[in-house]
Design an enzyme around this catalytic site. Structure first.
Site, PDB file in Angstrom:
ATOM      1  N   CYS A 116       0.813  -1.235   0.000  1.00  0.00           N
ATOM      2  CA  CYS A 116       0.000   0.000   0.000  1.00  0.00           C
ATOM      3  C   CYS A 116       0.839   1.273   0.000  1.00  0.00           C
ATOM      4  CB  CYS A 116      -0.926   0.023   1.209  1.00  0.00           C
ATOM      5  SG  CYS A 116      -1.858  -1.490   1.361  1.00  0.00           S
ATOM      6  N   HIS A 282      -4.049   6.819   0.841  1.00  0.00           N
ATOM      7  CA  HIS A 282      -4.187   5.495   0.226  1.00  0.00           C
ATOM      8  C   HIS A 282      -5.626   5.048   0.478  1.00  0.00           C
ATOM      9  CE1 HIS A 282      -4.147   1.295  -0.477  1.00  0.00           C
ATOM     10  NE2 HIS A 282      -4.123   0.972   0.807  1.00  0.00           N
ATOM     11  N   ASN A 312      -9.885  -0.858  -3.254  1.00  0.00           N
ATOM     12  CA  ASN A 312      -8.520  -0.625  -2.777  1.00  0.00           C
ATOM     13  C   ASN A 312      -7.560  -1.195  -3.827  1.00  0.00           C
ATOM     14  OD1 ASN A 312      -6.000  -0.930  -1.556  1.00  0.00           O
ATOM     15  ND2 ASN A 312      -6.814  -1.592   0.410  1.00  0.00           N
TER      16      ASN A 312
HETATM   17  O1  UT7 Z   1      -4.786  -1.441   2.210  1.00  0.00           O
HETATM   18  C1  UT7 Z   1      -3.865  -1.905   3.128  1.00  0.00           C
HETATM   19  C2  UT7 Z   1      -4.283  -1.760   4.506  1.00  0.00           C
HETATM   20  N1  UT7 Z   1      -5.543  -2.387   4.730  1.00  0.00           N
HETATM   21  C3  UT7 Z   1      -6.390  -1.847   5.545  1.00  0.00           C
HETATM   22  O2  UT7 Z   1      -6.111  -0.808   6.084  1.00  0.00           O
HETATM   23  C4  UT7 Z   1      -7.656  -2.592   5.842  1.00  0.00           C
HETATM   24  C5  UT7 Z   1      -8.015  -2.438   7.286  1.00  0.00           C
HETATM   25  N2  UT7 Z   1      -9.145  -3.247   7.702  1.00  0.00           N
HETATM   26  C6  UT7 Z   1     -10.393  -3.075   7.223  1.00  0.00           C
HETATM   27  O3  UT7 Z   1     -10.619  -2.270   6.345  1.00  0.00           O
HETATM   28  C7  UT7 Z   1     -11.508  -3.849   7.860  1.00  0.00           C
HETATM   29  O4  UT7 Z   1     -11.033  -4.533   8.989  1.00  0.00           O
HETATM   30  C8  UT7 Z   1     -12.194  -4.882   6.902  1.00  0.00           C
HETATM   31  C9  UT7 Z   1     -13.006  -4.164   5.858  1.00  0.00           C
HETATM   32  C10 UT7 Z   1     -11.149  -5.759   6.250  1.00  0.00           C
HETATM   33  C11 UT7 Z   1     -13.135  -5.794   7.677  1.00  0.00           C
HETATM   34  O5  UT7 Z   1     -14.104  -5.017   8.335  1.00  0.00           O
HETATM   35  P1  UT7 Z   1     -14.367  -5.220   9.888  1.00  0.00           P
HETATM   36  O6  UT7 Z   1     -15.457  -4.306  10.247  1.00  0.00           O
HETATM   37  O7  UT7 Z   1     -13.077  -5.063  10.625  1.00  0.00           O
HETATM   38  O8  UT7 Z   1     -14.896  -6.706   9.956  1.00  0.00           O
HETATM   39  P2  UT7 Z   1     -14.280  -7.954  10.741  1.00  0.00           P
HETATM   40  O9  UT7 Z   1     -13.089  -8.488  10.042  1.00  0.00           O
HETATM   41  O10 UT7 Z   1     -14.148  -7.641  12.188  1.00  0.00           O
HETATM   42  O11 UT7 Z   1     -15.453  -8.999  10.582  1.00  0.00           O
HETATM   43  C12 UT7 Z   1     -16.753  -8.771  11.187  1.00  0.00           C
HETATM   44  C13 UT7 Z   1     -17.702  -9.847  10.700  1.00  0.00           C
HETATM   45  C14 UT7 Z   1     -17.133 -11.256  10.839  1.00  0.00           C
HETATM   46  O12 UT7 Z   1     -18.207 -12.126  11.160  1.00  0.00           O
HETATM   47  P3  UT7 Z   1     -18.481 -12.584  12.664  1.00  0.00           P
HETATM   48  O13 UT7 Z   1     -17.233 -13.307  13.090  1.00  0.00           O
HETATM   49  O14 UT7 Z   1     -18.719 -11.340  13.433  1.00  0.00           O
HETATM   50  O15 UT7 Z   1     -19.672 -13.462  12.535  1.00  0.00           O
HETATM   51  C15 UT7 Z   1     -16.642 -11.574   9.456  1.00  0.00           C
HETATM   52  O16 UT7 Z   1     -16.636 -12.963   9.185  1.00  0.00           O
HETATM   53  O17 UT7 Z   1     -17.974  -9.667   9.303  1.00  0.00           O
HETATM   54  C16 UT7 Z   1     -17.680 -10.880   8.601  1.00  0.00           C
HETATM   55  N3  UT7 Z   1     -17.205 -10.546   7.265  1.00  0.00           N
HETATM   56  C17 UT7 Z   1     -18.029 -10.380   6.231  1.00  0.00           C
HETATM   57  N4  UT7 Z   1     -19.360 -10.460   6.115  1.00  0.00           N
HETATM   58  C18 UT7 Z   1     -19.892 -10.225   4.910  1.00  0.00           C
HETATM   59  C19 UT7 Z   1     -15.924 -10.325   6.864  1.00  0.00           C
HETATM   60  N5  UT7 Z   1     -15.914 -10.016   5.550  1.00  0.00           N
HETATM   61  C20 UT7 Z   1     -17.211 -10.048   5.138  1.00  0.00           C
HETATM   62  C21 UT7 Z   1     -17.824  -9.808   3.898  1.00  0.00           C
HETATM   63  N6  UT7 Z   1     -19.171  -9.907   3.831  1.00  0.00           N
HETATM   64  N7  UT7 Z   1     -17.129  -9.499   2.792  1.00  0.00           N
END
Ligand code: UT7
Length: 355
Positions: A116, A282, A312
């Protein structure tokens, strides 16, 4: 005082639009979840078996070169940032040189693997070359073809829904104009959490690395006395040939490091957040950009976001966003532009440019 200025800029995104609903055909996700958690509505995917990271990089480069009003043959040095190279080796720098048809000059080419923050790192390296008087036209490209290496099953949904394909490029040239060009760049890294956002296989880890040690994953493929294969069936079966991210961990560090590295650059230049005309972060997640905007006390028209349309695009996200902002007249001559990135490694950085 010799500085480097952005003499030309351009971007390329493939035609194929992939909406959030399109992804629900393959995995358990929803338009609502993706928009709420990331801000993304759609992304672009390159044309399979036709477009690559290199070809997209070349299309962006051609625009930047035309915008600079120079010929391709004038390029002295190429810097190519990507995490999705066409080949494991050689890098995309030499491939783009060939794609542009400028191998005859034997200009140097360098690949940057800083994910990134790759473009900000590349810009900083180019800045040093130009300021020192070593090169007059340095091409810096950020390009990604993520769509060829994603897990389209539900297992990979937290990563796959985020990424998109595209490329952006700039040409840096020396300038002696007062108060113009790159004022400063700041680069940082901390490898402690390298595996929190990583694409570890194929690789030469030979079955041992920190994450395996923690999770006791056995990579052993053969009983050969020496060596192993970069890719083996075990990796395939266990989905280890895809990018992997501990999203919340990365998110928490990102929202801390973005403001920190922006302030660091501003302080060095004797400026304050309010002096920024356009922050181009970014495009990791719209929630991260909004958080940074609030922390820095900036208004909506001081921050450029286009993750909604393109997702992204990692190393390409900053040059695409910057080129779009310039194209739409949102960045004008004399404006103070701030670029900032954080990502895998972890690596992060910022750049301040008087446009
Ligand atoms: O570009 C380089 C740097 N990258 C970043 O800066 C990315 C930083 N992180 C993020 O942007 C976020 O953490 C994500 C977008 C990747 C994920 O969002 P989040 O709000 O942190 O979700 P999470 O990983 O905590 O997951 C919450 C829930 C989980 O389900 P349970 O365990 O609560 O039942 C995941 O399994 O959402 C679920 N989940 C999804 N549900 C539907 C994860 N991905 C998805 C999805 N669709 N695509």
């Amino acid at each position: 005082m010799l500085r480097s200025k952005v003499a030309g800029i351009g971007y390329y995104v493939p035609e194929q639009v992939v909406t959030n609903n399109d992804l629900t055909e393959f995995m358990d996700t929803s338009d609502e979840w993706i928009q709420e958690r990331t801000g993304i509505k759609e992304r672009r995917y390159g044309k399979k078996f036709e477009e690559t990271t290199t070809t997209m990089g070349a299309r962006a480069a051609e625009k930047a070169i035309a915008d600079a009003g120079i010929n391709k043959e004038d390029i002295d040095f190429i810097i190519f940032a990507t995490l999705s190279p066409d080949y494991y080796f050689p890098g995309c720098g030499v491939l783009v040189q060939r794609e542009l048809g400028i191998t005859g000059k034997e200009a140097g080419a360098l690949d940057i693997r800083n994910q990134c923050s790759g473009f900000v790192y590349g810009l900083s390296v180019a800045d040093q070359f130009v300021k020192s008087g070593m090169y007059k036209n340095v091409l810096v490209i950020g390009a990604e073809m993520h769509s060829m290496g994603l897990d389209y099953s539900t297992r990979g949904r937290n990563v796959t829904v985020i990424f998109g394909d595209g490329a952006g490029a700039v040409v840096l040239q020396p300038t002696e104009e007062e108060n113009k060009g790159i004022l400063t760049t700041k680069l940082h890294s901390d490898g402690t959490y390298a595996e929190k956002l990583a694409f570890i296989s194929p690789g030469a880890h030979g079955g041992y690395h920190q994450r395996d040690a923690e999770e006791k994953i056995d990579y052993a493929f053969s009983d050969a006395k020496y060596g192993e294969m970069f890719v083996n069936e075990h990796m395939l079966e266990n989905g280890l040939l895809f990018p992997d991210m501990e999203g919340q961990f990365v998110f928490k560090l990102a929202v801390q490091k973005f403001p920190e590295v922006i302030r660091e650059a501003l302080e060095e230049a004797g400026l304050k957040p309010g002096d920024i005309d356009m922050l181009v972060p970014h495009q990791a997640n719209l929630r991260i950009s909004k958080f940074v905007q609030k922390r820095m006390g900036l208004s909506d028209d001081q921050v450029w976001n286009n993750i909604q349309k393109f997702g992204n695009t990692t190393a390409a996200s900053i040059p695409i966003a910057l080129a779009e902002a310039v194209e739409k007249g949102a960045v004008k001559e004399g404006d103070l532009v701030c670029l900032a990135a954080f990502g895998s490694g972890f690596t992060w950085g910022s750049a301040l440019i008087r446009w």
